[in-house]
Scaffold this active site. Structure first.
Site, PDB file in Angstrom:
ATOM      1  N   ASN A  96       0.833  -1.214   0.000  1.00  0.00           N
ATOM      2  CA  ASN A  96       0.000   0.000   0.000  1.00  0.00           C
ATOM      3  C   ASN A  96       0.862   1.256   0.000  1.00  0.00           C
ATOM      4  O   ASN A  96       0.749   2.106   0.875  1.00  0.00           O
ATOM      5  CB  ASN A  96      -0.930   0.008   1.216  1.00  0.00           C
ATOM      6  CG  ASN A  96      -2.107  -0.919   1.045  1.00  0.00           C
ATOM      7  OD1 ASN A  96      -2.554  -1.165  -0.069  1.00  0.00           O
ATOM      8  ND2 ASN A  96      -2.619  -1.442   2.144  1.00  0.00           N
ATOM      9  N   SER A 122      -6.464  -5.698  -3.153  1.00  0.00           N
ATOM     10  CA  SER A 122      -7.527  -5.777  -2.156  1.00  0.00           C
ATOM     11  C   SER A 122      -8.037  -7.211  -2.081  1.00  0.00           C
ATOM     12  O   SER A 122      -8.050  -7.922  -3.076  1.00  0.00           O
ATOM     13  CB  SER A 122      -8.674  -4.825  -2.524  1.00  0.00           C
ATOM     14  OG  SER A 122      -9.710  -4.888  -1.562  1.00  0.00           O
ATOM     15  N   LYS A 174      -6.048   2.259  -5.620  1.00  0.00           N
ATOM     16  CA  LYS A 174      -6.217   1.529  -4.350  1.00  0.00           C
ATOM     17  C   LYS A 174      -6.409   2.500  -3.192  1.00  0.00           C
ATOM     18  O   LYS A 174      -7.186   2.229  -2.260  1.00  0.00           O
ATOM     19  CB  LYS A 174      -5.001   0.635  -4.102  1.00  0.00           C
ATOM     20  CG  LYS A 174      -5.030  -0.134  -2.770  1.00  0.00           C
ATOM     21  CD  LYS A 174      -6.268  -1.009  -2.642  1.00  0.00           C
ATOM     22  CE  LYS A 174      -6.142  -2.052  -1.536  1.00  0.00           C
ATOM     23  NZ  LYS A 174      -5.664  -1.579  -0.245  1.00  0.00           N
ATOM     24  N   HIS A 177      -9.938   3.566  -3.353  1.00  0.00           N
ATOM     25  CA  HIS A 177     -10.714   2.392  -2.929  1.00  0.00           C
ATOM     26  C   HIS A 177     -10.800   2.345  -1.406  1.00  0.00           C
ATOM     27  O   HIS A 177     -11.876   2.148  -0.824  1.00  0.00           O
ATOM     28  CB  HIS A 177     -10.045   1.130  -3.484  1.00  0.00           C
ATOM     29  CG  HIS A 177     -10.467  -0.161  -2.850  1.00  0.00           C
ATOM     30  ND1 HIS A 177     -10.003  -0.577  -1.612  1.00  0.00           N
ATOM     31  CD2 HIS A 177     -11.287  -1.151  -3.285  1.00  0.00           C
ATOM     32  CE1 HIS A 177     -10.528  -1.738  -1.317  1.00  0.00           C
ATOM     33  NE2 HIS A 177     -11.312  -2.114  -2.309  1.00  0.00           N
ATOM     34  N   ASN A 178      -9.663   2.546  -0.732  1.00  0.00           N
ATOM     35  CA  ASN A 178      -9.659   2.473   0.725  1.00  0.00           C
ATOM     36  C   ASN A 178     -10.401   3.642   1.353  1.00  0.00           C
ATOM     37  O   ASN A 178     -11.027   3.500   2.408  1.00  0.00           O
ATOM     38  CB  ASN A 178      -8.224   2.417   1.238  1.00  0.00           C
ATOM     39  CG  ASN A 178      -7.635   1.021   1.130  1.00  0.00           C
ATOM     40  OD1 ASN A 178      -8.063   0.228   0.289  1.00  0.00           O
ATOM     41  ND2 ASN A 178      -6.657   0.710   1.952  1.00  0.00           N
ATOM     42  N   GLU A 181     -13.914   2.703   1.208  1.00  0.00           N
ATOM     43  CA  GLU A 181     -14.121   1.677   2.232  1.00  0.00           C
ATOM     44  C   GLU A 181     -14.355   2.311   3.604  1.00  0.00           C
ATOM     45  O   GLU A 181     -15.236   1.878   4.360  1.00  0.00           O
ATOM     46  CB  GLU A 181     -12.880   0.778   2.262  1.00  0.00           C
ATOM     47  CG  GLU A 181     -12.879  -0.320   3.286  1.00  0.00           C
ATOM     48  CD  GLU A 181     -11.540  -1.036   3.276  1.00  0.00           C
ATOM     49  OE1 GLU A 181     -10.777  -0.889   4.256  1.00  0.00           O
ATOM     50  OE2 GLU A 181     -11.239  -1.731   2.281  1.00  0.00           O
TER      51      GLU A 181
END
Length: 302
Positions: A96, A122, A174, A177-178, A181
């Site tokens: 990450n 992920s 990513k 994306h997090n 989330e």
């Protein structure tokens, strides 16, 4: 295909298992030799004593996949590998990392003729069984070399992975994306807290989660996991109300400020994690004293 994987922790170890079970040869190195020995014994991993040993066991073009913590550890490995790899070899960062660091490292290794690929990954602890979602950034020709491994790691060869853009785009995607989330988790947690708070209804939280899993607009894998948690322990009395943040939510918030793009849900979800860690305690104490100062309101003592 044969590649080296450096970093066989919870995520890297399971990725190595999935690759090996899918017919990809994996040379593995880890700071702790125990996991290397376990994977060699159980899955047929080719053990390596060091990054140099791992590289020596690969054929050109070599592929070295890093599954390491973001920051110093990844930086040190990249610097080591620059001197071990040859022009045309491919270095993959599947951790990450901050996408700014990724772009900087890519430029650094390009000066040595190396190709850098970032693979935002992920799937968590369920990735071994279900496959991983892979957001890949890099030169199309380099990504094409990785395609056999990507198809094995993904939920299916034709879905769950994609080249999303040039180097840096994988980690950027990513990161976002997090951030999403964070917002989804916060909304779900708040909703179930409201249900629990309506004590006169005595709502069965696990049953509601189970109902929502079928046909509901909010059905999701996250809801599936929440339903499992609530079915086992709906009160959660033994769980401390502290939520860690791994860093990517912060990077997403900073990016929103840099762009001038409003992301209030993500930013507030991040702030709520800070609050759960006690970082709002001093401000709350000061608020209590302000109320006391102007209105004489009682201050609750420890």
């Amino acid at each position: 295909m044969r590649l080296a994987m450096l970093g066989l922790g919870r995520m890297g170890g399971n990725m190595a298992r999935r690759l090996l079970r899918g017919g990809i040869e994996v040379v593995g190195h880890n700071r702790s030799a125990a996991v290397v020995d376990e994977l060699a014994r159980e899955e047929g991993l080719i053990p390596a004593l060091s990054p140099a040993d791992a590289v020596s066991r690969l054929a050109s073009p070599r592929v070295v996949w890093l599954m390491l913590p973001a920051g110093r550890v990844t930086e040190e490995h990249v610097e080591t590998l620059v001197d071990l790899l040859d022009p045309g070899d491919i270095l993959v960062d599947g951790g990450n990392s901050n996408y700014h660091d990724t772009q900087r490292r890519a430029a650094r290794v390009a000066g040595h003729g190396l190709r850098y690929v970032d693979a935002g990954t992920s799937g968590g602890v369920w990735g071994l069984e279900n496959g991983y979602s892979l957001m890949v950034g890099g030169d199309p020709e380099a990504v094409a070399v990785l395609e056999p491994a990507l198809k094995v790691l993904a939920p299916a060869p034709d879905r769950g992975w994609a080249r999303v853009g040039p180097v840096g785009a994988g980690h950027f995607t990513k990161m976002v994306h997090n951030g999403i989330e964070y917002g989804m988790m916060q909304a779900m947690a708040e909703g179930f807290a409201l249900l629990k708070g309506k004590t006169e209804f005595g709502i069965d939280l696990a049953r509601v989660a189970e109902v929502w899993q079928h046909g509901s607009v909010v059905r999701s894998w996250l809801l599936d996991l929440t339903a499992d948690v609530l079915s086992e322990d709906p009160s959660l009395e033994g769980v401390a109300p502290v939520v860690a943040d791994s860093g990517e939510g912060r990077w997403t918030a900073v990016e929103s400020i840099d762009q001038g793009t409003p992301t209030p849900v993500i930013n507030l979800a991040l702030a709520m994690r800070f609050a759960s860690q006690g970082r709002g305690d001093y401000a709350n104490r000061l608020l209590a004293m302000m109320r006391n100062a102007f209105g004489g309101h009682a201050v609750e003592k420890k």
